[in-house]
Design a protein around this motif. Sequence first.
Motif, PDB file in Angstrom:
ATOM      1  N   VAL A 189      53.069  84.140 -21.589  1.00 16.86           N
ATOM      2  CA  VAL A 189      52.441  83.328 -20.875  1.00 16.86           C
ATOM      3  C   VAL A 189      53.846  82.210 -20.577  1.00 16.86           C
ATOM      4  CG1 VAL A 189      51.068  81.122 -20.691  1.00 16.86           C
ATOM      5  CG2 VAL A 189      50.140  83.310 -21.314  1.00 16.86           C
ATOM      6  N   HIS A 190      54.361  81.864 -21.538  1.00 16.71           N
ATOM      7  CA  HIS A 190      55.571  81.029 -21.356  1.00 16.71           C
ATOM      8  C   HIS A 190      56.606  81.578 -20.501  1.00 16.71           C
ATOM      9  CE1 HIS A 190      59.700  79.376 -22.897  1.00 16.71           C
ATOM     10  NE2 HIS A 190      58.854  78.314 -22.900  1.00 16.71           N
ATOM     11  N   THR A 191      56.913  82.558 -20.496  1.00 17.92           N
ATOM     12  CA  THR A 191      58.060  83.117 -19.650  1.00 17.92           C
ATOM     13  C   THR A 191      57.409  83.382 -18.350  1.00 17.92           C
ATOM     14  OG1 THR A 191      58.740  84.822 -21.318  1.00 17.92           O
ATOM     15  CG2 THR A 191      59.046  85.543 -18.823  1.00 17.92           C
ATOM     16  N   LEU A 192      56.131  83.627 -17.976  1.00 15.04           N
ATOM     17  CA  LEU A 192      55.670  83.306 -16.590  1.00 15.04           C
ATOM     18  C   LEU A 192      55.632  82.033 -16.038  1.00 15.04           C
ATOM     19  CD1 LEU A 192      52.389  85.970 -16.833  1.00 15.04           C
ATOM     20  CD2 LEU A 192      54.618  86.164 -15.613  1.00 15.04           C
ATOM     21  N   ALA A 193      55.077  80.856 -17.016  1.00 14.48           N
ATOM     22  CA  ALA A 193      55.061  79.647 -16.738  1.00 14.48           C
ATOM     23  C   ALA A 193      56.345  79.094 -16.435  1.00 14.48           C
ATOM     24  CB  ALA A 193      54.580  78.798 -17.832  1.00 14.48           C
ATOM     25  N   TYR A 194      57.300  79.609 -16.790  1.00 11.05           N
ATOM     26  CA  TYR A 194      58.755  79.048 -16.653  1.00 11.05           C
ATOM     27  C   TYR A 194      59.330  79.951 -15.486  1.00 11.05           C
ATOM     28  CZ  TYR A 194      62.963  76.865 -19.149  1.00 11.05           C
ATOM     29  OH  TYR A 194      63.892  75.834 -19.386  1.00 11.05           O
ATOM     30  N   LEU A 195      58.946  81.086 -15.139  1.00  8.32           N
ATOM     31  CA  LEU A 195      59.628  81.553 -14.089  1.00  8.32           C
ATOM     32  C   LEU A 195      58.860  81.339 -12.790  1.00  8.32           C
ATOM     33  CD1 LEU A 195      61.782  83.812 -14.038  1.00  8.32           C
ATOM     34  CD2 LEU A 195      59.961  85.808 -14.190  1.00  8.32           C
ATOM     35  N   ILE A 196      57.632  81.188 -12.637  1.00  5.20           N
ATOM     36  CA  ILE A 196      56.937  80.744 -11.368  1.00  5.20           C
ATOM     37  C   ILE A 196      57.360  79.619 -10.635  1.00  5.20           C
ATOM     38  CG2 ILE A 196      54.497  80.497 -10.518  1.00  5.20           C
ATOM     39  CD1 ILE A 196      53.483  82.616 -12.491  1.00  5.20           C
ATOM     40  N   PRO A 197      57.579  78.428 -11.261  1.00 11.09           N
ATOM     41  CA  PRO A 197      57.317  77.943 -12.369  1.00 11.09           C
ATOM     42  C   PRO A 197      55.744  77.238 -12.235  1.00 11.09           C
ATOM     43  CG  PRO A 197      58.593  76.203 -11.250  1.00 11.09           C
ATOM     44  CD  PRO A 197      58.722  77.260 -10.559  1.00 11.09           C
ATOM     45  N   LEU A 198      55.109  77.217 -13.283  1.00  9.01           N
ATOM     46  CA  LEU A 198      53.711  76.543 -13.253  1.00  9.01           C
ATOM     47  C   LEU A 198      53.909  75.164 -13.590  1.00  9.01           C
ATOM     48  CD1 LEU A 198      51.389  78.801 -15.272  1.00  9.01           C
ATOM     49  CD2 LEU A 198      51.507  78.652 -12.909  1.00  9.01           C
ATOM     50  N   PRO A 199      53.049  74.293 -13.059  1.00  5.67           N
ATOM     51  CA  PRO A 199      53.177  72.652 -13.606  1.00  5.67           C
ATOM     52  C   PRO A 199      53.196  72.569 -15.049  1.00  5.67           C
ATOM     53  CG  PRO A 199      51.430  73.212 -11.863  1.00  5.67           C
ATOM     54  CD  PRO A 199      51.982  74.377 -12.571  1.00  5.67           C
ATOM     55  N   GLN A 200      53.625  71.313 -15.579  1.00  3.17           N
ATOM     56  CA  GLN A 200      53.670  71.100 -16.964  1.00  3.17           C
ATOM     57  C   GLN A 200      52.137  70.607 -17.172  1.00  3.17           C
ATOM     58  OE1 GLN A 200      55.102  71.960 -19.371  1.00  3.17           O
ATOM     59  NE2 GLN A 200      57.391  71.426 -19.345  1.00  3.17           N
ATOM     60  N   PRO A 201      51.409  70.550 -18.186  1.00  2.00           N
ATOM     61  CA  PRO A 201      52.310  70.899 -19.551  1.00  2.00           C
ATOM     62  C   PRO A 201      51.757  72.594 -19.674  1.00  2.00           C
ATOM     63  CG  PRO A 201      50.083  69.983 -20.130  1.00  2.00           C
ATOM     64  CD  PRO A 201      49.999  70.317 -18.426  1.00  2.00           C
ATOM     65  N   GLY A 202      51.835  73.567 -18.637  1.00  2.00           N
ATOM     66  CA  GLY A 202      51.551  74.940 -18.825  1.00  2.00           C
ATOM     67  C   GLY A 202      52.535  75.440 -19.768  1.00  2.00           C
ATOM     68  N   ARG A 203      53.975  75.305 -19.486  1.00  2.00           N
ATOM     69  CA  ARG A 203      55.028  75.844 -20.176  1.00  2.00           C
ATOM     70  C   ARG A 203      55.113  75.202 -21.541  1.00  2.00           C
ATOM     71  NH1 ARG A 203      59.609  73.980 -18.237  1.00  2.00           N
ATOM     72  NH2 ARG A 203      60.416  72.901 -20.254  1.00  2.00           N
ATOM     73  N   GLY A 204      54.960  73.974 -21.760  1.00  2.00           N
ATOM     74  CA  GLY A 204      54.832  73.419 -22.778  1.00  2.00           C
ATOM     75  C   GLY A 204      53.947  73.854 -23.855  1.00  2.00           C
ATOM     76  N   LEU A 205      52.708  73.684 -23.522  1.00  2.00           N
ATOM     77  CA  LEU A 205      51.632  74.360 -24.388  1.00  2.00           C
ATOM     78  C   LEU A 205      51.833  75.603 -24.831  1.00  2.00           C
ATOM     79  CD1 LEU A 205      48.179  72.877 -22.906  1.00  2.00           C
ATOM     80  CD2 LEU A 205      49.663  72.111 -24.988  1.00  2.00           C
ATOM     81  N   SER A 206      52.095  76.488 -23.831  1.00  2.00           N
ATOM     82  CA  SER A 206      52.577  78.151 -24.118  1.00  2.00           C
ATOM     83  C   SER A 206      53.649  78.217 -25.476  1.00  2.00           C
ATOM     84  CB  SER A 206      52.881  78.929 -23.153  1.00  2.00           C
ATOM     85  OG  SER A 206      54.124  78.442 -22.553  1.00  2.00           O
ATOM     86  N   TRP A 207      54.544  77.102 -25.130  1.00  4.40           N
ATOM     87  CA  TRP A 207      55.760  77.074 -26.145  1.00  4.40           C
ATOM     88  C   TRP A 207      55.244  76.634 -27.490  1.00  4.40           C
ATOM     89  CZ3 TRP A 207      57.443  72.947 -28.998  1.00  4.40           C
ATOM     90  CH2 TRP A 207      58.514  73.080 -29.911  1.00  4.40           C
ATOM     91  N   ALA A 208      54.385  75.677 -27.507  1.00  5.95           N
ATOM     92  CA  ALA A 208      53.883  75.013 -28.917  1.00  5.95           C
ATOM     93  C   ALA A 208      52.751  76.041 -29.644  1.00  5.95           C
ATOM     94  CB  ALA A 208      53.173  73.844 -28.502  1.00  5.95           C
ATOM     95  N   VAL A 209      52.072  76.736 -28.738  1.00  3.20           N
ATOM     96  CA  VAL A 209      51.212  77.759 -29.439  1.00  3.20           C
ATOM     97  C   VAL A 209      52.051  78.717 -30.241  1.00  3.20           C
ATOM     98  CG1 VAL A 209      49.674  79.494 -29.103  1.00  3.20           C
ATOM     99  CG2 VAL A 209      49.427  77.679 -27.864  1.00  3.20           C
ATOM    100  N   GLY A 210      53.038  79.359 -29.556  1.00  2.00           N
ATOM    101  CA  GLY A 210      53.884  80.198 -30.255  1.00  2.00           C
ATOM    102  C   GLY A 210      54.810  79.617 -31.413  1.00  2.00           C
ATOM    103  N   TYR A 211      55.169  78.456 -31.421  1.00  2.00           N
ATOM    104  CA  TYR A 211      55.889  77.516 -32.269  1.00  2.00           C
ATOM    105  C   TYR A 211      54.799  77.453 -33.557  1.00  2.00           C
ATOM    106  CZ  TYR A 211      59.132  73.994 -34.036  1.00  2.00           C
ATOM    107  OH  TYR A 211      60.081  73.251 -34.751  1.00  2.00           O
ATOM    108  N   ALA A 212      53.446  76.923 -33.398  1.00  2.00           N
ATOM    109  CA  ALA A 212      52.624  76.812 -34.450  1.00  2.00           C
ATOM    110  C   ALA A 212      52.300  77.975 -35.169  1.00  2.00           C
ATOM    111  CB  ALA A 212      51.431  76.076 -33.707  1.00  2.00           C
ATOM    112  N   VAL A 213      52.154  79.109 -34.356  1.00  2.00           N
ATOM    113  CA  VAL A 213      51.884  80.525 -35.115  1.00  2.00           C
ATOM    114  C   VAL A 213      53.147  80.814 -36.053  1.00  2.00           C
ATOM    115  CG1 VAL A 213      51.887  83.027 -34.789  1.00  2.00           C
ATOM    116  CG2 VAL A 213      50.405  81.220 -33.231  1.00  2.00           C
ATOM    117  N   THR A 214      54.517  80.616 -35.723  1.00  2.08           N
ATOM    118  CA  THR A 214      55.504  80.845 -36.646  1.00  2.08           C
ATOM    119  C   THR A 214      55.439  79.997 -37.676  1.00  2.08           C
ATOM    120  OG1 THR A 214      56.676  81.341 -34.467  1.00  2.08           O
ATOM    121  CG2 THR A 214      57.976  81.317 -36.623  1.00  2.08           C
TER     122      THR A 214
END
Lengths: 156, 156, 156
Positions: free
Chosen positions: A120-145
């Motif tokens: 989702v992060h890659t798609l949100a960055y590439l399209i790009p989607l409006p924030q906080p789309g990319r920010g949230l997808s980044w945060a989810v991956g970060y929280a999992v790690t």
Amino acid sequence: RSGEMAKSTQLIDNEVFRAYATYAAIVLLKMMLMSLVTAYFRITRKAFVNPEDVASFGKGESAKKFLRTDADVERVRRIHLNDLENIVPFVGIGLLYALSGPDLSTALLHFRIFAGARIVHTLAYLIPLPQPGRGLSWAVGYAVTISMAYKVLKTA
Amino acid sequence: RSGEMAKSTQLIDNEVFRAYATYAAIVLLKMMLMSLVTAYFRITRKAFVNPEDVASFGKGESAKKFLRTDADVERVRRIHLNDLENIVPFVGIGLLYALSGPDLSTALLHFRIFAGARIVHTLAYLIPLPQPGRGLSWAVGYAVTISMAYKVLKTA
Amino acid sequence: RSGEMAKSTQLIDNEVFRAYATYAAIVLLKMMLMSLVTAYFRITRKAFVNPEDVASFGKGESAKKFLRTDADVERVRRIHLNDLENIVPFVGIGLLYALSGPDLSTALLHFRIFAGARIVHTLAYLIPLPQPGRGLSWAVGYAVTISMAYKVLKTA
């Protein structure tokens, strides 16, 4: 030879490790895909960085004009760097987590949410989607790690 | 202690894993070498990026002129980043591949071609060789990693 | 399930591997922290790179002025990249080293010096301390990784 095989397939016989291997391979392949996307944008936008890469476009000034930055190329390069910054910790900490004896279902939840979040992060960055789309997808991956690192440090 | 040793050397006793350990260490050391090459070019070209790095050259404007980019330094930094983008997936996927029970000869073929391709890539980038020298060496390393990922996903 | 658990906790039962897991997780978390520090500086300095990140600041020119580079943001990004260049080899070579059967005390010495050196490096880069503070802390971490690689290549 069979003794050797037995040893070498010990870890891969473990269900959690097999899940880790699958998702680690998927996110690393996703990261590698960014190299091809960068090459695609460099070629279609004619935006290169090394003089030897534009030599086939002619000599002197006619080739030099392709030594330039392009907004789309730079965007893809930022995705690639962001992948390195986030997928490397996942692969490293994920390996230790897989060896720390988690439940298969809990481990699968971690691995799948991370892989989904990074796609989702890659798609949100590439399209790009409006924030906080990319920010949230980044945060989810970060929280999992972080969650996996907590389990590793508690076990070790 | 001997029980502990036995456990810890289990993987390293496996021939494929030992081959992986050797080639993973070699390509990671090659990647680390880029730090020294960057430092060499920064010092000989007098091209730095942090104010505190040029403080010994004097005060004010006389030192500030060394805060600049240099084409050779930037080239080495691109090699280093390209190494991160390609050697990280090799080390991660290669570990899973080594644990997926491949034939020793097939595994050695993968590891040796990858290590050779990355050394050629560095030389082709640094000299630089005319394209497609660098492009081909990059593609060979990339293809080897994809081949290992395919085996990992098929096994897991 | 108990058989599975036994297999999965085999490595984590090894004292050297447990020490590796702890310190690898610590330095990877330290590297991940740089993402938060970058976000903090981007927000407080109002210095962004993607148009979609400044959309909430208004339309047109009023938002575009926040698409700029900032010295502090760039400094943190350099720390993050330096972490990738140095912590990735540590995590990769450290894993192979942990599996090569070193003494626990020798291994702990390597892991602790590396982790300490990288924390000092980050502080020296961030404050910043006068050189050679940052240079020395970088060199200590680098030397530790070389020492582990030597042991890996000797064993494998």
